[in-house]
Design an enzyme around this catalytic site. Structure first.
Site, PDB file in Angstrom:
ATOM      1  N   LYS A  62      45.708  51.176  28.185  1.00 12.48           N
ATOM      2  CA  LYS A  62      46.623  49.159  27.654  1.00 12.48           C
ATOM      3  C   LYS A  62      46.604  49.306  29.112  1.00 12.48           C
ATOM      4  O   LYS A  62      46.750  49.643  30.262  1.00 12.48           O
ATOM      5  CB  LYS A  62      48.140  49.553  28.001  1.00 12.48           C
ATOM      6  CG  LYS A  62      48.554  48.267  27.343  1.00 12.48           C
ATOM      7  CD  LYS A  62      48.269  47.622  26.067  1.00 12.48           C
ATOM      8  CE  LYS A  62      48.638  46.644  26.311  1.00 12.48           C
ATOM      9  NZ  LYS A  62      48.518  45.586  24.889  1.00 12.48           N
ATOM     10  N   THR A  89      51.313  42.852  29.300  1.00 14.73           N
ATOM     11  CA  THR A  89      51.876  41.951  29.611  1.00 14.73           C
ATOM     12  C   THR A  89      53.620  41.532  29.162  1.00 14.73           C
ATOM     13  O   THR A  89      54.014  41.993  28.284  1.00 14.73           O
ATOM     14  CB  THR A  89      51.375  40.054  29.239  1.00 14.73           C
ATOM     15  OG1 THR A  89      51.255  39.586  28.543  1.00 14.73           O
ATOM     16  CG2 THR A  89      50.180  39.923  29.936  1.00 14.73           C
ATOM     17  N   ALA A 118      44.728  43.118  24.949  1.00 15.19           N
ATOM     18  CA  ALA A 118      45.616  42.354  24.966  1.00 15.19           C
ATOM     19  C   ALA A 118      45.406  40.860  23.870  1.00 15.19           C
ATOM     20  O   ALA A 118      44.587  40.643  24.298  1.00 15.19           O
ATOM     21  CB  ALA A 118      46.411  41.739  25.981  1.00 15.19           C
ATOM     22  N   GLY A 119      46.367  40.559  23.043  1.00 25.03           N
ATOM     23  CA  GLY A 119      45.275  39.719  22.005  1.00 25.03           C
ATOM     24  C   GLY A 119      44.526  39.525  21.187  1.00 25.03           C
ATOM     25  O   GLY A 119      43.592  41.120  20.912  1.00 25.03           O
TER      26      GLY A 119
END
Length: 238
Positions: free
Chosen positions: A38, A42, A112-113
């Site tokens: 990862k 966040t 992320a996203g």
């Protein structure tokens, strides 16, 4: 040679972590040595269990690597700036992936996203990692996690187009949460998603299949039934 797979998506909270866990669990069950990275977590304070803890719960004890953590639940670049912390770079992600690839058969990098979510103020993203891997003697391909319902076709096609423009191979698409009672749009999307992605549909994970009560032993057959043979499962779009 080790496989490096970027697990990205068409948005946030669509099942990337559960998909990562499913791919990791099947690979490990088939005897492959798996590492899960990862790059930027966040919305978590130091010491709090993040996405890698969720993968560990569902897939078991693998090799895990988290490179940066920012406290606010924002895009990594924005979260780093607001926290006064240094942003993670694609070169650092590539270097860690290459290091893990030396001793593992499969390296999963969960973004992320979406694909182009910014890692820094200059616009770097997960899509820049494969170009940084090439000088290190490694290549990467992408697995895109998508939603099932209305609106998914456009963002899936945009993500696939962004990957093609950067010469990043797209292994396929996985629906991150398939409901027990799919509507008409969802059923049609099973046929349309591979057309707009120009890549195969490689699975559909059942909605809420990874609740807090689900153990790694219970999750493995779920993963096997939900992912296609190329990912170690038995699922077929038909």
């Amino acid at each position: 040679m080790s496989t490096i797979l970027l697990v990205t998506g068409t948005g946030t909270e669509i099942g990337k972590t559960v998909t990562t866990a499913a791919v990791a669990a099947l690979a490990a069950a088939d005897g492959r040595k798996v590492a899960v990275m990862k790059p930027a977590q966040t919305g978590m304070a130091p010491g709090e269990p993040g996405d890698l803890a969720e993968v560990r719960r569902l897939a078991g004890e693998l090799t895990f690597s988290e490179l940066a953590r920012y406290p606010e639940p924002l895009a990594p670049g924005t979260a780093a700036t607001r926290a006064g912390m240094r942003a993670i770079t694609p070169a650092e992600i590539a270097a860690e992936a290459a290091r893990l690839a030396e001793t593992h058969d499969l390296v999963l990098i969960e973004g992320a996203g979406g694909l182009l979510v910014r890692l820094d103020a200059h616009g770097a993203s997960l899509a820049d990692v494969p170009a940084e891997l090439a000088p290190l003697g490694h290549a990467a391909e992408a697995l895109v996690v998508v939603t099932a319902g209305l609106g998914t076709l456009n963002v899936t096609e945009l993500t696939a187009e962004a990957l093609r423009s950067r010469n990043i191979p797209l292994r396929g698409v996985v629906i991150g949460a398939w409901p027990a009672e799919p509507d008409l749009a969802m059923r049609c999307n099973v046929a349309d998603l591979p057309l707009v992605a120009d890549a195969p549909l490689l699975g559909a994970l059942p909605e809420a299949c990874a609740g807090p009560e689900v153990t790694a032993a219970a999750f493995l057959p779920i993963a096997r039934a939900a992912l296609a043979p190329t990912l170690g499962g038995t699922w077929a779009a038909a």
